[in-house]
Motif scaffolding. Structure first.
Motif, PDB file in Angstrom:
ATOM      1  N   LYS A  18       7.527  62.483  29.998  1.00  0.00           N
ATOM      2  CA  LYS A  18       8.107  63.594  29.248  1.00  0.00           C
ATOM      3  C   LYS A  18       7.637  63.597  27.796  1.00  0.00           C
ATOM      4  O   LYS A  18       7.094  62.615  27.305  1.00  0.00           O
ATOM      5  CB  LYS A  18       9.632  63.515  29.306  1.00  0.00           C
ATOM      6  N   ILE A  19       7.899  64.693  27.143  1.00  0.00           N
ATOM      7  CA  ILE A  19       7.615  64.852  25.723  1.00  0.00           C
ATOM      8  C   ILE A  19       8.830  64.354  24.955  1.00  0.00           C
ATOM      9  O   ILE A  19       9.962  64.725  25.263  1.00  0.00           O
ATOM     10  CB  ILE A  19       7.338  66.332  25.390  1.00  0.00           C
ATOM     11  N   GLY A  20       8.602  63.522  23.952  1.00  0.00           N
ATOM     12  CA  GLY A  20       9.679  63.062  23.085  1.00  0.00           C
ATOM     13  C   GLY A  20       9.823  64.000  21.896  1.00  0.00           C
ATOM     14  O   GLY A  20       8.827  64.410  21.302  1.00  0.00           O
ATOM     15  N   ILE A  21      11.054  64.339  21.575  1.00  0.00           N
ATOM     16  CA  ILE A  21      11.328  65.222  20.430  1.00  0.00           C
ATOM     17  C   ILE A  21      12.202  64.445  19.450  1.00  0.00           C
ATOM     18  O   ILE A  21      13.304  64.017  19.796  1.00  0.00           O
ATOM     19  CB  ILE A  21      12.052  66.515  20.860  1.00  0.00           C
ATOM     20  N   PHE A  22      11.695  64.256  18.240  1.00  0.00           N
ATOM     21  CA  PHE A  22      12.425  63.552  17.192  1.00  0.00           C
ATOM     22  C   PHE A  22      12.425  64.416  15.943  1.00  0.00           C
ATOM     23  O   PHE A  22      11.457  65.115  15.655  1.00  0.00           O
ATOM     24  CB  PHE A  22      11.766  62.199  16.899  1.00  0.00           C
ATOM     25  N   PHE A  23      13.511  64.340  15.196  1.00  0.00           N
ATOM     26  CA  PHE A  23      13.632  65.181  14.006  1.00  0.00           C
ATOM     27  C   PHE A  23      14.416  64.446  12.932  1.00  0.00           C
ATOM     28  O   PHE A  23      15.235  63.586  13.213  1.00  0.00           O
ATOM     29  CB  PHE A  23      14.346  66.501  14.345  1.00  0.00           C
ATOM     30  N   PRO A  25       8.609  53.272   7.301  1.00  0.00           N
ATOM     31  CA  PRO A  25       8.187  51.886   7.064  1.00  0.00           C
ATOM     32  C   PRO A  25       8.237  50.995   8.310  1.00  0.00           C
ATOM     33  O   PRO A  25       7.480  50.025   8.411  1.00  0.00           O
ATOM     34  CB  PRO A  25       9.175  51.387   6.001  1.00  0.00           C
ATOM     35  N   TYR A  26       9.072  51.330   9.265  1.00  0.00           N
ATOM     36  CA  TYR A  26       9.142  50.549  10.506  1.00  0.00           C
ATOM     37  C   TYR A  26       7.909  50.744  11.386  1.00  0.00           C
ATOM     38  O   TYR A  26       7.689  49.993  12.330  1.00  0.00           O
ATOM     39  CB  TYR A  26      10.402  50.906  11.301  1.00  0.00           C
ATOM     40  N   LEU A  27       7.100  51.752  11.083  1.00  0.00           N
ATOM     41  CA  LEU A  27       5.877  52.007  11.842  1.00  0.00           C
ATOM     42  C   LEU A  27       4.675  51.279  11.248  1.00  0.00           C
ATOM     43  O   LEU A  27       3.577  51.367  11.793  1.00  0.00           O
ATOM     44  CB  LEU A  27       5.573  53.513  11.873  1.00  0.00           C
ATOM     45  N   ASP A  28       4.864  50.583  10.170  1.00  0.00           N
ATOM     46  CA  ASP A  28       3.762  49.941   9.459  1.00  0.00           C
ATOM     47  C   ASP A  28       2.878  49.143  10.415  1.00  0.00           C
ATOM     48  O   ASP A  28       3.342  48.260  11.129  1.00  0.00           O
ATOM     49  CB  ASP A  28       4.294  49.032   8.350  1.00  0.00           C
ATOM     50  N   GLY A  29       1.610  49.512  10.441  1.00  0.00           N
ATOM     51  CA  GLY A  29       0.633  48.788  11.234  1.00  0.00           C
ATOM     52  C   GLY A  29       0.506  49.213  12.685  1.00  0.00           C
ATOM     53  O   GLY A  29      -0.308  48.652  13.419  1.00  0.00           O
ATOM     54  N   VAL A  30       1.285  50.182  13.137  1.00  0.00           N
ATOM     55  CA  VAL A  30       1.178  50.600  14.535  1.00  0.00           C
ATOM     56  C   VAL A  30      -0.110  51.391  14.761  1.00  0.00           C
ATOM     57  O   VAL A  30      -0.648  51.995  13.833  1.00  0.00           O
ATOM     58  CB  VAL A  30       2.386  51.441  15.019  1.00  0.00           C
ATOM     59  N   ASP A  31      -0.590  51.361  15.990  1.00  0.00           N
ATOM     60  CA  ASP A  31      -1.755  52.144  16.381  1.00  0.00           C
ATOM     61  C   ASP A  31      -1.275  53.273  17.277  1.00  0.00           C
ATOM     62  O   ASP A  31      -0.773  53.032  18.370  1.00  0.00           O
ATOM     63  CB  ASP A  31      -2.755  51.258  17.120  1.00  0.00           C
ATOM     64  N   LEU A  32      -1.401  54.497  16.810  1.00  0.00           N
ATOM     65  CA  LEU A  32      -0.951  55.658  17.571  1.00  0.00           C
ATOM     66  C   LEU A  32      -2.111  56.375  18.258  1.00  0.00           C
ATOM     67  O   LEU A  32      -1.960  57.507  18.702  1.00  0.00           O
ATOM     68  CB  LEU A  32      -0.190  56.624  16.663  1.00  0.00           C
ATOM     69  N   ASN A  65      17.777  62.436  16.593  1.00  0.00           N
ATOM     70  CA  ASN A  65      17.698  62.326  15.136  1.00  0.00           C
ATOM     71  C   ASN A  65      16.974  61.029  14.800  1.00  0.00           C
ATOM     72  O   ASN A  65      17.306  59.972  15.319  1.00  0.00           O
ATOM     73  CB  ASN A  65      19.108  62.331  14.541  1.00  0.00           C
ATOM     74  N   ILE A  66      15.996  61.099  13.940  1.00  0.00           N
ATOM     75  CA  ILE A  66      15.180  59.936  13.598  1.00  0.00           C
ATOM     76  C   ILE A  66      16.024  58.829  12.966  1.00  0.00           C
ATOM     77  O   ILE A  66      15.682  57.652  13.065  1.00  0.00           O
ATOM     78  CB  ILE A  66      13.969  60.332  12.711  1.00  0.00           C
ATOM     79  N   ASN A  67      17.161  59.186  12.373  1.00  0.00           N
ATOM     80  CA  ASN A  67      17.997  58.138  11.769  1.00  0.00           C
ATOM     81  C   ASN A  67      18.820  57.387  12.817  1.00  0.00           C
ATOM     82  O   ASN A  67      19.543  56.457  12.490  1.00  0.00           O
ATOM     83  CB  ASN A  67      18.876  58.694  10.642  1.00  0.00           C
ATOM     84  N   ARG A  68      18.696  57.793  14.063  1.00  0.00           N
ATOM     85  CA  ARG A  68      19.374  57.097  15.164  1.00  0.00           C
ATOM     86  C   ARG A  68      18.363  56.565  16.185  1.00  0.00           C
ATOM     87  O   ARG A  68      18.732  56.207  17.298  1.00  0.00           O
ATOM     88  CB  ARG A  68      20.353  58.037  15.863  1.00  0.00           C
ATOM     89  N   ALA A  69      17.093  56.565  15.811  1.00  0.00           N
ATOM     90  CA  ALA A  69      16.028  56.156  16.723  1.00  0.00           C
ATOM     91  C   ALA A  69      15.376  54.861  16.252  1.00  0.00           C
ATOM     92  O   ALA A  69      15.367  54.548  15.068  1.00  0.00           O
ATOM     93  CB  ALA A  69      14.974  57.260  16.804  1.00  0.00           C
ATOM     94  N   SER A  70      14.821  54.158  17.194  1.00  0.00           N
ATOM     95  CA  SER A  70      14.046  52.955  16.872  1.00  0.00           C
ATOM     96  C   SER A  70      12.563  53.287  17.055  1.00  0.00           C
ATOM     97  O   SER A  70      12.218  54.205  17.804  1.00  0.00           O
ATOM     98  CB  SER A  70      14.433  51.806  17.798  1.00  0.00           C
ATOM     99  N   PRO A  71      11.697  52.532  16.401  1.00  0.00           N
ATOM    100  CA  PRO A  71      10.263  52.748  16.631  1.00  0.00           C
ATOM    101  C   PRO A  71       9.891  52.629  18.108  1.00  0.00           C
ATOM    102  O   PRO A  71       9.075  53.398  18.608  1.00  0.00           O
ATOM    103  CB  PRO A  71       9.605  51.655  15.791  1.00  0.00           C
ATOM    104  N   ALA A  72      10.505  51.689  18.828  1.00  0.00           N
ATOM    105  CA  ALA A  72      10.201  51.524  20.252  1.00  0.00           C
ATOM    106  C   ALA A  72      10.533  52.789  21.037  1.00  0.00           C
ATOM    107  O   ALA A  72       9.792  53.162  21.966  1.00  0.00           O
ATOM    108  CB  ALA A  72      10.967  50.332  20.819  1.00  0.00           C
ATOM    109  N   GLU A  73      11.623  53.465  20.688  1.00  0.00           N
ATOM    110  CA  GLU A  73      11.981  54.710  21.374  1.00  0.00           C
ATOM    111  C   GLU A  73      10.910  55.773  21.145  1.00  0.00           C
ATOM    112  O   GLU A  73      10.511  56.472  22.071  1.00  0.00           O
ATOM    113  CB  GLU A  73      13.328  55.227  20.882  1.00  0.00           C
ATOM    114  N   LEU A  74      10.450  55.899  19.929  1.00  0.00           N
ATOM    115  CA  LEU A  74       9.428  56.888  19.601  1.00  0.00           C
ATOM    116  C   LEU A  74       8.105  56.517  20.264  1.00  0.00           C
ATOM    117  O   LEU A  74       7.428  57.366  20.832  1.00  0.00           O
ATOM    118  CB  LEU A  74       9.275  56.988  18.081  1.00  0.00           C
ATOM    119  N   LEU A  75       7.755  55.244  20.226  1.00  0.00           N
ATOM    120  CA  LEU A  75       6.456  54.801  20.723  1.00  0.00           C
ATOM    121  C   LEU A  75       6.337  54.828  22.246  1.00  0.00           C
ATOM    122  O   LEU A  75       5.234  54.726  22.779  1.00  0.00           O
ATOM    123  CB  LEU A  75       6.142  53.403  20.185  1.00  0.00           C
TER     124      LEU A  75
END
Length: 182
Positions: free
Chosen positions: A3-8, A80-87, A36-46
């Protein structure tokens, strides 16, 4: 099918409203509920290969966050929690809100900050949007005469929101969906 992830990010709720409209038009078969991005973790987005990311505009072309007057954490606190990730390989479509009358000299300029972050980490940014139909003096969020993503003026042009979203989704959805073998 993934699925497509939607974050805001949001402060007044307008960006959340647009994210919900996007989700409603895509449907639960194609997208997960917006988060909401303020309730998300980098792992959820990634976990997603395809993302739709939304941002309000705050400050003078700043990434929205506490430092520029948001009442809650926003993109500035998440990035800042995404620092160094490869997208690399991730497909990302962006949307941003702005008020072209009130902020004509910096209309929707926070969108470029989100673009720079995700482009800088290697994401494939899709979904540029025409500047036609808007009246403003300047926006940092324009590259090659187009916005880097969908721009919504929920205050000045709410009557155009639904049609703009539908048109943009028709453009980006095929690019966001995974390629299936024939």
């Amino acid at each position: 099918m993934s699925k497509i992830g939607i974050f805001f990010g949001t402060d007044t709720g307008s960006t959340r409203l647009v994210a919900k409209k996007i989700y409603s038009l895509l449907g639960e078969e194609l997208a997960d509920k917006p988060k909401n991005i303020n309730r998300a973790s980098p792992a959820e987005l990634l976990q997603y290969d395809a993302l739709i990311l939304g941002t309000p505009s705050y400050g003078v072309g700043d990434l929205p966050g506490l430092a520029v007057g948001c009442q809650e954490a926003n993109w500035a606190e998440f990035v800042p929690y995404l620092d160094g990730v490869d997208l690399s390989g991730k497909r990302v479509a962006l949307f941003g809100l702005g008020h072209q009358e009130r902020y004509a000299s910096r209309f929707a300029s926070s969108l470029i900050q989100l673009y720079r972050v995700f482009y800088g980490y290697g994401a494939d940014i899709i979904g540029r949007w025409s500047t036609d139909g808007y009246q403003f003096e300047h926006s940092d969020s324009i590259i090659d005469d187009q916005f880097v993503g969908l721009v919504i003026d929920q205050r000045g042009q709410p009557h155009l929101t639904e049609e703009r979203i539908k048109t943009w989704l028709a453009q980006i959805t095929p690019q966001l969906l995974p390629v299936t073998a024939a």
